[in-house]
Write an enzyme that holds these catalytic residues in place. Structure first.
Site, PDB file in Angstrom:
ATOM      1  N   GLY A 228       0.828  -1.185   0.000  1.00 31.34           N
ATOM      2  CA  GLY A 228       0.000   0.000   0.000  1.00 31.34           C
ATOM      3  C   GLY A 228       0.872   1.247   0.000  1.00 31.34           C
ATOM      4  O   GLY A 228       1.957   1.290  -0.604  1.00 31.34           O
ATOM      5  N   SER A 229       0.436   2.238   0.720  1.00 30.79           N
ATOM      6  CA  SER A 229       1.117   3.528   0.688  1.00 30.79           C
ATOM      7  C   SER A 229       2.496   3.505   1.337  1.00 30.79           C
ATOM      8  O   SER A 229       3.270   4.442   1.179  1.00 30.79           O
ATOM      9  CB  SER A 229       0.263   4.582   1.378  1.00 30.79           C
ATOM     10  OG  SER A 229      -0.985   4.644   0.726  1.00 30.79           O
ATOM     11  N   THR A 230       2.822   2.432   2.098  1.00 29.65           N
ATOM     12  CA  THR A 230       4.171   2.373   2.664  1.00 29.65           C
ATOM     13  C   THR A 230       5.209   2.239   1.554  1.00 29.65           C
ATOM     14  O   THR A 230       6.403   2.418   1.774  1.00 29.65           O
ATOM     15  CB  THR A 230       4.325   1.172   3.624  1.00 29.65           C
ATOM     16  OG1 THR A 230       4.031  -0.039   2.918  1.00 29.65           O
ATOM     17  CG2 THR A 230       3.400   1.288   4.820  1.00 29.65           C
TER      18      THR A 230
END
Lengths: 380, 631
Positions: free
Chosen positions: B320-322
């Site tokens: 995801g956004s990591t």
């Protein structure tokens, strides 16, 4: 023929008889029995119980009986030969009948102090009866085949009974011992050849009478390493024990095979194995040497005897003891199949000890009465 | 008279002949004795020794597993069992009755004893009861005089003092199975021997196992041991020192266990030492050493939260956004954006006919890369990813340790996935689509990573170096002069200002108002962290669902809910501790990365910095591991 014995022999006093007993032979026998006691002591891991002490008592009792037998007039033994044989045969039949009516394959009769095996008695009785029989017929008569029918029955009937027990070892001893007596009595060579040929024909028949375990023993003998944990176990472990003893042995009470129970029956039939394991080749040869001296004594006594009965009896006894020793030692070192024959004076067991000493008593009686000339019927 | 003489001569001749025969036979016996005892003596002596000497293997004590401070994680615990030797027992039934008055003996135990008595030799000890408590053992010991043939035997069993809080990492031992027997170690043949089946117990099994000792015993024909002839003690197994700080591990594991299914990895970014590596739920490794019951095994494998799986290395998740810091770095290095480039977010992004949505429907407006990270703007990274291209993003991701196994010291590590155009062509036969680049730009689509990879990525972000995670301390337990130095790992060759910029963005995520994880910030400025949240879809969201409003997480089946992720580094002034956390399907509350995973990272980083395991040495006060109540 009676005229030959006309001159009256000097009557021996009891004291003289005792003096003329062959004490040297007794010393030899005591040495052998002493070795036996030491081995039984070792077999019990350094304890007199349960075997050595009992065997010592038996030996002492047997020595007394032996001396008593030696002192009894040889004429008595000659006259009583058939009676003794008949008694032994009755005992043998008795155990046979008892076995047949379902009391198990018990081969002895309990006399309280001792459990007497009739088959052991028979070994001596057959010698006695054959000595009597052959000394009571002439050389010409021995040459007639019909004259051999009675002694053959005297041998083979008890041998068949013993075989049926089943006791292959004793049957073998009876037949071989008797054969030796037939031989020294003067039966012609070719007759033995015929019997041997006949026996060859009987083997397949006899094979069918053998029990499975007896057959197995013969199979195993032919190839013991085939089944090292089964039927060949005794033979193989015995050879390992003897071989591992080496030249000087592992030491008294140090035989690993015997003491760790790899060796079966170490106090009875395989006692020689324990000797060879703990005292090595030297120990084994020493014992064989002692036995050899005993046999020499036996032959000497026979040759010294002036009566035909005495000579036959002495030789018969000597051959019987020899057969004990030979069959037992040959068996434990894998030369012949495993059969139940004890080592005389050493294996734990009352009957054999008693009867072997009884036999030596007869041998000594021949010596004590060596100058006695006996007639065909046991008369002087 | 003449006839009598002839007869005597014949007898004498034949007797002498017989005597000759006897001498010959005795000679045969003597010759046979010579053959057996001289010629074959060596062979038979050897066979006699083979008969009497048994070589018995002595199992060496298995090496301990300890944490960086020497706290034991796997030890050998003596256990006691009551045994019965039949030949000494006399009346077995009454002896068992007497035993039953002292300790519980079930009917099943009795039946087993009766069966064993029939099948075993009378001197072989038969177990009445295993695993006696101290008290039960003492009760038997005190009464041995009244219990003929009963005695206590001691054995060593593997014990795991921390149970399920470090179960996956340490692993467990169990009985040797058929397929393990391929090795040539004779120890494997021992009936009670245990070998490592997972975790460190498995990967370092040979070191932990040690070398077998031998005992030469003399046995009799029945197998009874008569005496010991010689003894050679084996070498006990090697002690394995882990980089783990058990106190931090315990804290982390309990923090994860507060969620239904979660995993977290804490790494010392200066050295790569893994300080904690927790996967929840765990299992009781001691149960494997003792032998699992069918019901226990069934419960373990049917549990939907997969307690047997080590999610830190075997669980792969869309980051995801990591993943956005990687995309940002790739774009900055490629020069497709600059620190000052602005990208406008209207809430959605159009590519051809397709429309890609930002998580914030109303849009973020114009953003720089720093603020794109802070707000985790999807549109910003759609555009950035499109400009950069998937292959340059993939190359950057690989430099950060994603897409390949890291070679951590426990078995079961998975590589995750970093897609490239070549990879897609090779595996599916279809060309890479630009829309997929956009998805990959926000850590979705094919991108998969394990929590350990995310923690490693965070460690490399913090240092700019190619830090490798490691579990084994080769220098043994911590001493006064160990563990503080930075490892000179190869540089990632990133522009320092790019890295600084991305870390600033991550600082803003947590510490600036409007940052996605602002509520999870660490108040104490000395401990402040920087981080990046991530919430990854596990299923495609259809246009119909967007139009009618997304279903609330509570209404969605657990398996379809989004994963919550967070990576963080601390302290921001001089980053050392890094953590990555994944809460599967958002946990009990069903929240996203910033709501569920960020608080875990915050708590773990506070704990890590308070404990400071990389600096603390054993002579400093060290309390028992803190236990955090679940919930």
């Amino acid at each position: 023929m009676h005229s030959l014995l006309d001159n009256a022999p000097p009557q021996q006093s009891l004291a003289l008889k005792i003096l003329s007993i062959n004490w040297g032979l007794l010393l030899l026998l005591s040495c052998i029995a002493g070795i036996g006691l030491a081995l039984l002591y070792s077999a019990a891991n350094g304890h007199w119980q349960p075997w050595a002490s009992k065997q010592a008592i038996r030996f002492v009792v047997s020595v007394v009986i032996m001396i008593a037998v030696a002192l009894v007039d040889l004429r008595f033994w000659m006259r009583s030969a058939y009676a003794i044989y008949a008694g032994a045969l009755l005992l043998l039949i008795a155990v046979e009948i008892r076995g047949a009516i379902g009391m198990g394959a018990q081969r002895w009769i309990d006399l309280g102090v001792i459990q007497l095996q009739p088959s052991e008695v028979m070994k001596i009785a057959v010698v006695l009866v054959l000595a009597r029989y052959f000394s009571s017929i002439t050389q010409e008569e021995i040459g007639r085949p019909t004259r051999l029918i009675v002694p053959l029955i005297l041998v083979f009937f008890p041998a068949a009974l013993v075989l049926k027990q089943p006791d292959l070892g004793t049957a073998m001893m009876l037949v071989l011992g008797a054969g030796a007596m037939f031989f020294i009595a003067g039966v012609r060579w070719w007759k033995f050849a015929i019997v041997l040929a006949g026996a060859g024909g009987i083997v397949p028949v006899a094979w069918r009478f053998l029990r499975d375990y007896q057959k197995n023993r013969i199979y195993t003998f032919l190839n013991p390493e085939n089944d090292p944990l089964g039927a060949g176990y005794h033979s193989l472990q015995s050879k390992i024990a003897i071989g591992s003893g080496g030249l000087f042995g592992k030491g008294f009470m140090m035989g690993s095979q015997a003491h760790l129970s790899f060796l079966p029956e170490k106090q009875t039939d395989f006692v020689f194995t324990m000797l060879a394991e703990e005292f090595g080749l030297m120990g084994g040869l020493a014992l064989l040497g002692l036995y050899l001296l005993v046999f020499i004594y036996g032959f000497a006594i026979a040759f010294r005897s002036r009566s035909h009965f005495g000579r036959l009896l002495a030789l018969g006894i000597t051959v019987t003891v020899f057969l004990y020793v030979f069959i037992n030692t040959a068996m434990v070192m894998g030369l012949i199949p495993v059969v139940g024959v004890p080592l005389p004076l050493i294996s734990y067991g009352g009957s054999a000890m008693l009867m072997v000493m009884f036999g030596f008593g007869l041998l000594m009686s021949v010596y004590v009465h060596r100058d006695m000339r006996l007639g065909r019927g046991g008369e002087e | 008279m003449a006839k009598e003489k002839d007869r005597t001569k014949l007898l004498t001749r034949r007797a002498l002949f017989l005597a000759g025969g006897q001498v010959a036979l005795l000679g045969t016996i003597a010759g046979r004795l010579y053959y057996l005892q001289v010629m074959q003596a060596d062979r038979y002596a050897m066979q006699a020794d083979e008969n009497r000497i048994n070589i018995r293997l002595l199992a060496p004590p298995r090496g301990r597993i300890v944490d960086r401070f020497g706290v034991p994680l796997a030890v050998n615990k003596p256990t006691f069992r009551a045994v019965l030797v039949t030949e000494q027992a006399g009346d077995v039934a009454s002896t068992l009755d007497a035993v039953a008055t002292l300790i519980p003996v079930s009917d099943a135990d009795r039946r087993r004893v009766t069966r064993d008595i029939r099948n075993k030799l009378s001197f072989v000890p038969i177990a009445i009861r295993e695993n006696l408590t101290w008290e039960e053992m003492a009760r038997i010991e005190v009464n041995t005089l009244e219990l003929p043939g009963v005695s206590i035997e001691q054995a060593l069993t593997r014990s795991y003092p921390f149970g399920d809080t470090i179960s996956h990492l340490v692993g467990y031992v169990a009985a040797v199975s058929e397929k393990d027997l391929s090795g040539d170690d004779p120890l494997l043949e021992l009936p009670d021997f245990r070998i490592g089946k997972s975790g460190i117990e498995k990967s370092y099994d040979l070191d932990l196992r040690g070398t077998a000792g031998t005992s030469q015993v003399e046995v009799n024909a029945f197998g009874r041991v008569v005496r010991e002839l010689a003894r050679e003690d084996g070498l006990s197994g090697q002690e394995m020192v882990l980089s783990i700080d058990m106190a931090l591990q315990d804290f982390t594991a309990h923090r994860c266990a507060a969620e239904e299914s979660a995993a977290a990895v804490v790494i010392d970014s200066w050295t790569g030492d893994v300080l904690a590596m927790a996967s929840a739920p765990g299992y009781d490794p001691g149960a494997f050493a003792a032998g699992l019951t069918g019901a226990q095994w069934k419960a373990l494998i049917e549990n939907q939260f997969n307690p047997l799986t080590d999610k830190t290395i075997s669980g792969t998740y869309s980051p995801g956004s990591t993943f956005k810091p990687i995309v940002a770095l790739a774009a900055l290095e490629a020069g497709v954006i600059t620190p000052d480039s602005h990208i406008f977010c209207p809430g959605h992004y159009e590519l051809g006919d397709a429309v890609f949505h930002c998580w914030k429907k109303e849009g973020h407006g114009a953003l720089t890369v720093r603020d794109g990270l802070k707000h985790s703007c999807d549109v910003f990274f759609f555009e950035t990813a499109r400009r950069t291209g998937i292959d340059r993003i993939a190359a950057m991701a690989r430099r950060f340790g994603l897409g390949a196994v890291l070679g951590i010291d426990v078995p079961g590590e998975r590589s995750g996935l970093i897609p490239t155009t070549a990879w897609k062509k090779a595996t599916t036969g279809v060309a890479w689509q630009q829309g997929e680049t956009l998805s990959a730009g926000i850590g979705q689509s094919f991108v998969l990573a394990t929590p350990l990879q995310l923690a490693t990525m965070a460690a490399r972000l913090a240092t700019g170096r190619e830090i490798m995670p490691r579990l084994i301390r080769e220098n043994g337990v911590m001493t006064a002069d160990s563990g503080v130095d930075r490892i000179e790992a190869p540089s990632l060759n990133l522009a320092a200002h790019d890295l600084k910029l991305v870390l600033e963005g991550m600082y803003a995520v947590v510490n600036e108002q409007g940052g996605t994880a602002y509520t999870s910030r660490i108040m104490d400025p000395a401990f402040a962290m920087a981080g990046k949240s991530g919430t990854s879809q596990v299923r495609h969201i259809s246009q119909a669902e967007r139009d009618h409003g997304l279903p609330k997480p509570k209404q969605t089946p657990w398996k379809d809910r989004e994963h919550a992720l967070f990576i963080a580094v601390a302290p921001v002034t001089n980053p050392r501790y890094v953590v990555a956390c994944v809460v599967e399907h958002g946990g009990a509350s069903g929240g996203g990365g910033s709501a569920v995973a960020a608080p875990i990272c915050r708590d773990v980083l506070i704990e890590a910095q308070k404990r400071d395991p990389v600096h603390r040495v054993p002579d400093q006060p060290f309390g028992a591991p803190t236990t955090l109540a679940a919930g």
